[in-house]
Write a protein that holds these residues in place. Structure first.
Motif, short mmCIF file in Angstrom:
data_model
loop_
_atom_site.label_atom_id
_atom_site.label_comp_id
_atom_site.label_asym_id
_atom_site.label_seq_id
_atom_site.Cartn_x
_atom_site.Cartn_y
_atom_site.Cartn_z
N ALA A 1 -12.79 19.31 -11.86
CA ALA A 1 -11.97 19.93 -12.91
C ALA A 1 -10.58 19.34 -13.04
N HIS A 2 -10.10 18.64 -12.00
CA HIS A 2 -8.70 18.18 -12.02
C HIS A 2 -8.55 16.70 -12.32
N LEU A 3 -9.62 16.04 -12.71
CA LEU A 3 -9.54 14.60 -12.95
C LEU A 3 -8.53 14.26 -14.04
N VAL A 4 -7.70 13.27 -13.74
CA VAL A 4 -6.77 12.72 -14.71
C VAL A 4 -7.17 11.29 -15.07
N ARG A 5 -7.66 10.57 -14.08
CA ARG A 5 -8.10 9.19 -14.31
C ARG A 5 -9.34 8.92 -13.48
N PHE A 6 -10.34 8.26 -14.10
CA PHE A 6 -11.57 7.88 -13.39
C PHE A 6 -11.97 6.52 -13.93
N ASN A 7 -11.63 5.47 -13.20
CA ASN A 7 -11.83 4.11 -13.68
C ASN A 7 -12.95 3.45 -12.89
N ILE B 1 -0.22 9.14 -18.92
CA ILE B 1 -0.04 10.46 -19.53
C ILE B 1 1.44 10.67 -19.77
N LEU B 2 1.81 10.94 -21.02
CA LEU B 2 3.22 11.00 -21.40
C LEU B 2 4.01 11.99 -20.56
N CYS B 3 3.48 13.20 -20.37
CA CYS B 3 4.21 14.23 -19.62
C CYS B 3 4.52 13.73 -18.21
N ASP B 4 3.51 13.13 -17.55
CA ASP B 4 3.71 12.65 -16.18
C ASP B 4 4.72 11.52 -16.14
N MET B 5 4.63 10.60 -17.11
CA MET B 5 5.54 9.46 -17.15
C MET B 5 6.99 9.91 -17.31
#
Length: 972
Positions: free
Chosen positions: A532-538, A898-902
């Motif tokens: 559920a918490h994935l932000v990036r999966f490359n 991700i804009l918010c994180d950046m």
């Protein structure tokens, strides 16, 4: 109004009583003064309930202490009582008050009372409140008895009154954590009795005068985080009693004076983050009492002096981010008490010191130097290694070589281990599995080979595992599943093979996964969709095959994260997955079925007879083909119907019916004001050249009415509307009644069972997305700061209006913000989610997939209620997009930003310029832009309850734009 008059009348009465009492002192001044003081205070916890105006004496009241001889109030100590309100004039009645302590409350306003008139005051402590404004010039007029004053942790501004330098009895001054500015009064540097001076975390400036030796009783001086400049005067060595010196985070320059060696009692010396240059010579060895030395973030050069080894009491040495060179002195073996050693970001050379692990260090930071040689040396040459203390070990970004010693597993307390960006070889030692306290392991960018040890699962506390850019091979061990706290798994650019283990789906906290540029094969496990918490999966550039897992994250995964896998299929790789039918079971029609092992035999007439299963399969295939043909014909007829319906628009009174009843052949048109002539504009519905855009709910076209007025017509997708005509019309009419200057007005609608249209006012200026990311005007300029601010404010006002009507927008994004000819924003597509049969999360998210990056995290969590806070999250992303000029999600070659994180990361590290659109650089007010960015970050909080409502947002924007006017309004 009655309350205001009553309070004003009471205050006037109190003042009259004070005047009368000054004439007739027979009444108890202390009781009267404290009751008047209490009248200005709010006491939510009832701490002052014992203060009774009918008492003859206040000496038994909570927080009050009296002199036993005079029976007059000597101490008023109300620390941490939770009081709010203002400090009123009642205190002026306490003529014998010697200690006033109101620390750790919520008091506000300025210090309007002249406490300097209380000639017996020795201690004033107003720290940790919300007091503001300047300190009055008269505050220190009569301060002959004042020994200690603390105004720390408030919001005071302006200069410190010069009268402070006349308070000759002062022993302690603490003005830290305020917004004081200007230079310190010159007299402060000559207060012979001063033992402690703390003015840290303010805006003070200027230089330290040379006559600082007047502070010969000084024990500590803290000037941290100001704007002081100039040299550290040699005369500071005359302050022989100094135990703590903190000049950090200023703009001091030059070299450190050798007179510091006279401070033989000094235990803490902090000159971090200044502009100091030159070398640190052997004089530092004379400061034998030092326990902490911080010289980081300066421009010191030369070698770390050998005399450091003379300071046997040393516990912390931080010389990071300078220009030190050479090797650390071997004399440091004498620093047996040292716990933290930070020499990172210098130009140190040589080997890792052989004495390193003999000192029982807790933190060792050698990163970003030029150390070379085998890493084994520090382990094998040490005879008395202490394994229990080491918690942080960072030797990254050097030129170290050799294998990682297996002894690393003996450091059982290790929490952070970083050996990245070196030339380490060999295998990862199996003993890393013994590091049960390890949070972060980074061995990336080396030459490590072999496989990832199965024992890695023993490091059960791991949160970050980074092994990228090595030569690792073999499988990803399933034992990784026991590292249940893992949030980052970065294994890219190796030669890993085999399948992605299903056990990885057990890592519920995973956020960042990068397995790209390996040789992984097989299907991606379907249970990965449950992360559920994935932000990036490359997983790009592997040999994976089959269908991508389903689920919220994988439905919107970046194409760059899965590219380079020729056999992978799914929407993200723009490759449909083949339909796999089960292989039919062939039965022998001549068999009795009694022999399970019987094999079909050919018939005597040599003709092949199709099995029952084959016949069923053929029949099913025929049905499918017929179904496809039927659906194709049906779609063709629907399109024809829609075209006829659209083409019917020009027929005034024929194509539309303004009757309240529905004509299924011609459709029903309802305009909320007047009856327009569509005779010149309906062709636009079928004319691609007039299409303005497409969204989750349909396409929008521009057309012109008979009276020459332009309107925008949204042709809704049929699949999104399964409500009845009555439900559709009921909801649309509600939307038609909503009017606001910053909302696109809905002017009417058209209904047939196969075609539904919404008729909006036409907004000529295009959408915000194009203004930010595509279009520029003929002069090559873009939106100014004021235009951006007004757009943000307009969007906020429109959302506040919708939320007052209990309407959630659900689909905020820059392409849904239109700009009119005057530059005013108008929010479109509001309330369309009401047209869906039910507000199902999956249906909603599928309709607004183009809003990726704007969607609040609640959409992914079924247990969290969707409220107007979802709009506020989207608004926050819009704010950051408007200020930065960047899209909410940027897809790089092998990364997703991700804009918010950046923005959050850049702001925390002080890189404000990266948070501002480069088209605005040098042409924006920082005092407005930075608070607006912070407001955007608050609105994008992961916790819905932490986000402000839109009314609060509008108030905050008002304060940001006109702070002085807002203050005046609040005072009035």
């Amino acid at each position: 109004m009655f309350k205001v008059v009553l309070v004003y009348g009471f205050s006037l009465l109190i003042n009259i009583i004070i005047i009368v009492e000054s004439i007739n002192p027979t009444l108890d001044d202390d009781v009267l003064g404290l009751i008047v003081f209490k009248a200005d205070i709010i006491d939510p916890d009832g701490k002052l309930v014992s203060w009774n105006e009918d008492d003859d004496s206040p000496c038994k009241w909570v927080g009050v202490r009296c002199n036993p001889r005079s029976n007059r109030v000597s101490d008023l100590v109300l620390d941490g009582f939770g009081l709010s309100g203002k400090i009123g004039r009642g205190l002026m009645q306490l003529k014998f008050l010697s200690k006033l302590s109101l620390a750790r409350n919520n008091l506000t306003g300025s210090v309007g009372v002249n406490l300097g008139q209380l000639t017996n005051l020795r201690v004033i402590d107003l720290s940790e409140n919300s007091l503001s404004g300047p300190v009055p010039d008269s505050f220190f007029e009569q301060c002959g008895s004042l020994k200690s004053i603390s105004l720390a942790g408030n919001r005071f501004t302006g200069r410190i009154p010069d009268g402070l330098g006349e308070c000759l009895a002062l022993g302690s001054v603490n003005f830290s954590s305020n917004q004081f500015s200007g230079v310190l009064p010159l007299g402060v540097w000559s207060l012979h009795g001063l033992r402690s001076l703390d003015v840290s975390d303010n805006l003070f400036e200027g230089e330290i005068p040379k006559d600082v030796e007047g502070l010969y009783n000084l024990r500590e001086i803290k000037l941290r985080k100001n704007q002081f400049t100039g040299l550290v005067p040699d005369e500071i060595g005359a302050c022989a009693l100094l135990r703590s010196v903190d000049f950090s985070e200023n703009s001091f320059s030059g070299t450190l004076p050798s007179s510091l060696q006279k401070l033989s009692l000094c235990s803490d010396m902090n000159f971090r983050s200044n502009l100091f240059t030159g070398e640190i010579t052997e004089w530092i060895g004379e400061m034998g009492s030092l326990q902490s030395i911080d010289l980081s973030n300066n421009m010191f050069t030369g070698a770390v002096p050998n005399a450091i080894g003379n300071i046997k009491s040393l516990k912390v040495l931080n010389v990071s981010n300078n220009r030190f060179s050479g090797s650390l002195p071997a004399s440091m073996i004498n620093c047996q008490n040292i716990q933290i050693l930070d020499v990172s970001r210098n130009s140190l050379t040589g080997f890792l010191p052989t004495w390193l692990f003999q000192l029982g260090l807790q933190t060792v930071l050698f990163s970003e130097n030029k150390l070379a040689g085998s890493i084994n040396g520090a382990f094998t040459s040490s005879t008395n290694i202490s394994h229990q203390n080491l918690q942080v070990f960072d030797v990254s970004h050097n030129e170290l070589s050799g294998e990682i010693p297996s002894d690393i597993g003996k450091f059982s307390s290790l929490r952070f281990l970083n050996m990245s960006k070196n030339s380490l070889m060999g295998e990862i030692p199996k003993t890393v599995g013994k590091l049960t306290a390890l949070d972060s392991l980074d061995l990336s960018v080396n030459q490590l080979n072999g496989s990832i040890p199965v024992e890695i699962g023993g490091a059960t506390s791991l949160k970050d595992l980074v092994l990228s850019q090595n030569a690792l091979s073999g499988n990803i061990p399933s034992s990784i599943a026991t590292c249940s706290f893992l949030t980052s798994l970065i294994l890219s650019k190796n030669s890993l093979s085999g399948q992605v283990p299903v056990a990885m789906a057990k890592l519920a906290d995973l956020e960042y996964v990068d397995l790209s540029f390996n040789k992984l094969s097989g299907n991606l496990p379907k249970p990965l969709a449950n992360l559920a918490h994935l932000v990036r999966f490359n997983v790009s550039h592997n040999q994976l095959q089959g269908e991508l897992p389903g689920g919220a994250f994988f439905n919107t995964i970046s194409p760059s994260s899965v590219t380079g896998n020729p056999a992978l299929c799914g929407a993200a790789v723009d490759r449909s997955c083949p339909t796999v039918l089960p292989k039919p079971i062939v039965l022998n029609p001549n068999s009795t079925g009694s022999d399970p092992d019987s094999v079909p035999q050919p018939l005597d007439n040599k003709k092949t007879v199709l099995s029952i299963s084959a016949l069923v399969a053929i029949g099913a295939a025929a049905v499918i083909v017929i179904g496809i043909i039927f659906i194709t014909v049906l779609n063709f007829r629907v399109r024809s119907t829609m075209s006829r319906s659209a083409a019917a628009v020009p027929l005034s009174g024929g194509g539309f019916s303004s009757s309240p009843s529905t004509d299924t052949n011609s459709g029903k048109l309802v305009m909320f004001s007047g009856e327009p002539d569509f005779s010149t504009g309906a062709h636009a519905l079928l004319n691609k050249d007039c299409e303005l855009g497409r969204g989750g709910f349909g396409a929008v076209y521009r057309t012109v009415l008979g009276d020459g007025r332009s309107v925008a017509i949204k042709k809704l997708t049929v699949s999104s509307l399964v409500k009845s005509q009555d439900d559709f019309e009921r909801e649309v009419k509600k939307l038609g009644k909503i009017h606001h200057p910053n909302l696109v007005a809905l002017e009417g609608y058209y209904w047939t069972p196969s075609l539904q249209l919404l008729i909006y006012e036409y907004v000529s200026g295009g959408n915000l997305y194009k203004h930010l990311h595509e279009n520029e005007d003929e002069n090559g300029s873009s939106l100014t700061w004021n235009e951006r601010f007004n757009i943000i404010l307009g969007i906020a006002k429109s959302l506040a209006h919708l939320h007052r009507l209990n309407i959630i927008h659900y689909n905020l994004k820059s392409s849904n913000i239109l700009i009119d000819g005057m530059g005013e924003p108008k929010v479109a597509d509001f309330g369309l989610a009401r047209l869906l049969p039910m507000l199902d999360r999956y249906v909603l998210s599928s309709k607004i997939q183009s809003a990726l990056g704007y969607m609040a995290p609640e959409f992914a969590c079924k247990t969290v209620k969707i409220t107007e806070k979802c709009d506020i999250y989207g608004f926050g992303v819009l704010v950051l997009e408007i200020v930065t000029g960047k899209r909410p999600v940027e897809y790089m070659e092998d990364d997703v930003v991700i804009l918010c994180d950046m923005v959050r990361g850049a702001l925390e590290e002080g890189r404000v310029d990266e948070c501002i659109d480069e088209k605005l650089q040098g042409n924006f007010p920082a005092e407005e832009a930075i608070p607006v960015i912070k407001l955007g970050l608050i609105c994008t909080s992961q916790v819905p309850s932490n986000r402000p409502d839109m009314a609060e947002v509008i108030n905050i924007l008002g304060l940001i734009k006109c702070p002085s006017e807002s203050n005046e309004d609040s005072e009035s």
